[in-house]
Design an enzyme around this catalytic site. Structure first.
Site, PDB file in Angstrom:
ATOM      1  CE1 TYR A 188      28.453 -19.681 -47.713  1.00  0.00           C
ATOM      2  CE2 TYR A 188      28.143 -20.132 -45.376  1.00  0.00           C
ATOM      3  CZ  TYR A 188      28.576 -19.489 -46.550  1.00  0.00           C
ATOM      4  OH  TYR A 188      29.271 -18.314 -45.971  1.00  0.00           O
ATOM      5  CG  HIS A 194      35.403 -14.859 -41.553  1.00  0.00           C
ATOM      6  ND1 HIS A 194      35.016 -14.805 -42.860  1.00  0.00           N
ATOM      7  CD2 HIS A 194      36.836 -15.410 -41.778  1.00  0.00           C
ATOM      8  CE1 HIS A 194      35.808 -14.818 -43.666  1.00  0.00           C
ATOM      9  NE2 HIS A 194      37.034 -15.179 -43.044  1.00  0.00           N
ATOM     10  CG  ASP A 220      32.381 -18.918 -48.559  1.00  0.00           C
ATOM     11  OD1 ASP A 220      32.100 -18.326 -49.812  1.00  0.00           O
ATOM     12  OD2 ASP A 220      32.735 -18.345 -47.711  1.00  0.00           O
TER      13      ASP A 220
END
Length: 538
Positions: free
Chosen positions: A120, A183, A122
């Site tokens: 996606y 992350h 981001d």
């Protein structure tokens, strides 16, 4: 067994269109991969993300941030939006309609993949969030699979002469004061007090960079100070604990969004790591962190308190000699290696006390991580250049020093910054990391075949198997999915069928594989999975 996963925001650049909008370029990447998956899956894997259970403003310290007080970047519970007219102006409305964009003229911004991952847009970057896995070697595999997904999209765009080529980089900064994330996520029991997590992890995260930093040319957020440092991300952290991820970045992130049974699980959202191409660095990043979480859960985490953790983080990153000492609250001064050895010895002791197979997972990964951890720490303390084939920041440093010696370059020379950037190019024919891997100057833990399979197949031992198989098998009937749900729209059934997947270790191949093999249609599959609908009253 520890459920874990990665998130990678790729750096993005269109060399022939320097003024191009980064969000629209990122959407182009998602669109390109959607076109590829429609060609390769029976159902067409353009399933949208389900935002129903997203709660990004819940704080693990016991409160919820008001939406009015949140930075816009924190509102990840709503889909990103591109202005339709701006997109049409940039790319042409006829082209948008031809390549499968929706009727508003906006590009696809979010999709669920057949391997259980999410792809996606981001914060103006294309992001790949890996499926859930249960051990550090699998984390390396499905993280590297994301690089193949990104590469496939880049190749697709490059083949279109009407579009400007787009390059993607697995790094964490543009060296112009902007940083983007890599992350990690780890599932742990909610019963563990959050204060213990903070105390146990802070010294570990401050010093973990010496084994898994990716290396960076330039000091300070904008890279304006000449030099080389261990971590891509260290200079961008400004707080010890906090909810934010893009501003006032904290060493320990407090987002309390479990994506699982909330009263049972906590999802630890780790924002302090670098994006790793080195398989060994990535393996140690996941493996050692999983071990430290086991120490915290067992009440055996080392009691180390840093005097100023944020300053220590940056001091460690800026010293490639590894000789810098940081101050503890008790007045002692220790090196990053000293702290890592303390954590290693505690983890080895726990593994011995509980049985090696119990500390991380049930299949021998604990011993493998311990051996790698000990070996790397030993080399870093005695002969750092010998660790370059394992530790990414050292491998990059060795390459840069070669250029410096050959051409007499100072650290402020822009050519070294270009070498740093080229290291992270995901194209194997361009990326300097991949050249070193091909020359066997970087150690490999996972072969190319396993990574290629992970790009299209989900892991078998988590709920990602169910999610991925639903998308690849019944794609036309799957209208939405998230980490903890899959939503079907089946003809003849009057309402959407939402299948919850809140238990991360259910929905596995052993539990649901036979269902997928038995049923060729979503109707039959759901009929057996959910049972017949209740009879109407009266």
């Amino acid at each position: 067994m520890r459920v874990m996963g990665s998130e990678t925001e790729y750096g993005i650049h269109a060399p022939s269109a320097p003024g191009a909008n980064a969000t629209m370029m990122s959407a182009r990447v998602i669109q390109a991969y959607a076109q590829i998956t429609r060609q390769k899956t029976a159902g067409g894997a353009e399933t949208r993300w389900d935002y129903t259970d997203e709660e990004p403003l819940h704080d693990a310290r016991g409160w919820t941030l008001e939406r009015s007080a949140a930075d816009p970047s924190q509102l990840t519970d709503q889909p990103p939006v591109l202005d339709a007219e701006a997109v049409a102006l940039a790319y042409g409305r006829q082209e948008l309609e031809a390549d499968g964009s929706d009727e508003t003229g906006s590009l696809l911004m979010n999709m669920v993949l057949g391997n259980g991952a999410r792809l996606y847009v981001d914060h103006a970057h294309p992001e790949y969030s890996s499926p859930e896995v249960t051990n550090p070697l699998a984390a390396v595999t499905w993280d590297a699979a994301g690089d193949l997904v990104a590469l496939a999209a880049v190749r697709k765009l490059a083949a279109d002469p009407e579009l400007p080529p787009i390059n993607l980089y697995k790094n964490n900064t543009d060296n112009k004061s902007v940083s983007y994330g890599s992350h990690e996520n780890y599932l742990m029991p909610r019963s563990v007090p959050f204060g213990e997590i903070v105390r146990g992890l802070t010294p570990f995260f401050v010093t973990r960079q010496v084994i898994c930093g990716a290396g960076r040319v330039g000091l300070s957020q904008d890279g304006s100070r000449p030099g080389y440092q261990i971590s891509q991300r260290a200079d961008f952290f400004e707080a010890e604990v906090g909810l934010e991820t893009t501003i006032r970045r904290p060493i320990i992130n407090t987002r309390d969004e479990p994506h699982a049974t909330a009263d049972k699980y906590r999802r630890l959202h780790v924002i302090i790591g670098d994006a790793n191409l080195s398989q060994v660095s990535n393996y140690l990043k996941f493996g050692t962190t999983a071990m430290v979480l086991s120490l915290i859960e067992a009440g055996q985490a080392p009691r180390i308190e840093l005097h100023e953790p944020v300053a220590a983080l940056q001091e460690v990153s800026h010293d490639t000699s590894l000789s810098t000492t940081v101050r503890l609250l008790d007045g002692r001064r220790v090196t990053a290696l000293d702290i890592q050895w303390i954590y290693y010895e505690a983890a080895a002791k726990l593994a011995q006390e509980t049985g090696v197979s119990d500390a991380v997972s049930g299949d021998g990964h604990t011993q493998g991580v311990l051996e790698r951890w000990e070996s790397v720490l030993t080399l870093l303390g005695s002969n750092p250049p010998a660790a370059a084939s394992s530790v990414e920041w050292l491998a990059k440093l060795a390459l840069l020093e070669g250029y410096r010696r050959r051409d007499g370059l100072e650290w402020g020379d822009a050519r070294l910054g270009l070498v740093d950037l080229q290291w992270s190019d995901i194209r194997p024919e361009k990326g300097l990391y991949y050249r070193m891997l091909a020359r066997e100057r970087m150690q490999r833990l996972v072969d190319d075949g396993a990574i290629a399979r992970a790009a299209v197949e989900p892991p078998a031992d988590t709920r990602a198997f169910f999610r991925g198989k639903c998308v690849s098998t019944f794609g036309k009937q799957v209208v939405g999915a998230s980490w903890d749900s899959v939503i079907f729209d089946v003809p003849g059934i009057g309402k959407l069928q939402r299948v919850p997947t809140r238990e991360p270790l259910r929905g596995t191949e052993s539990l649901t594989g036979e269902l997928f093999r038995k049923h060729a249609t979503a109707e039959g599959f759901l009929g057996e999975l959910l049972g017949p609908p209740p009879a109407p009253r009266g």
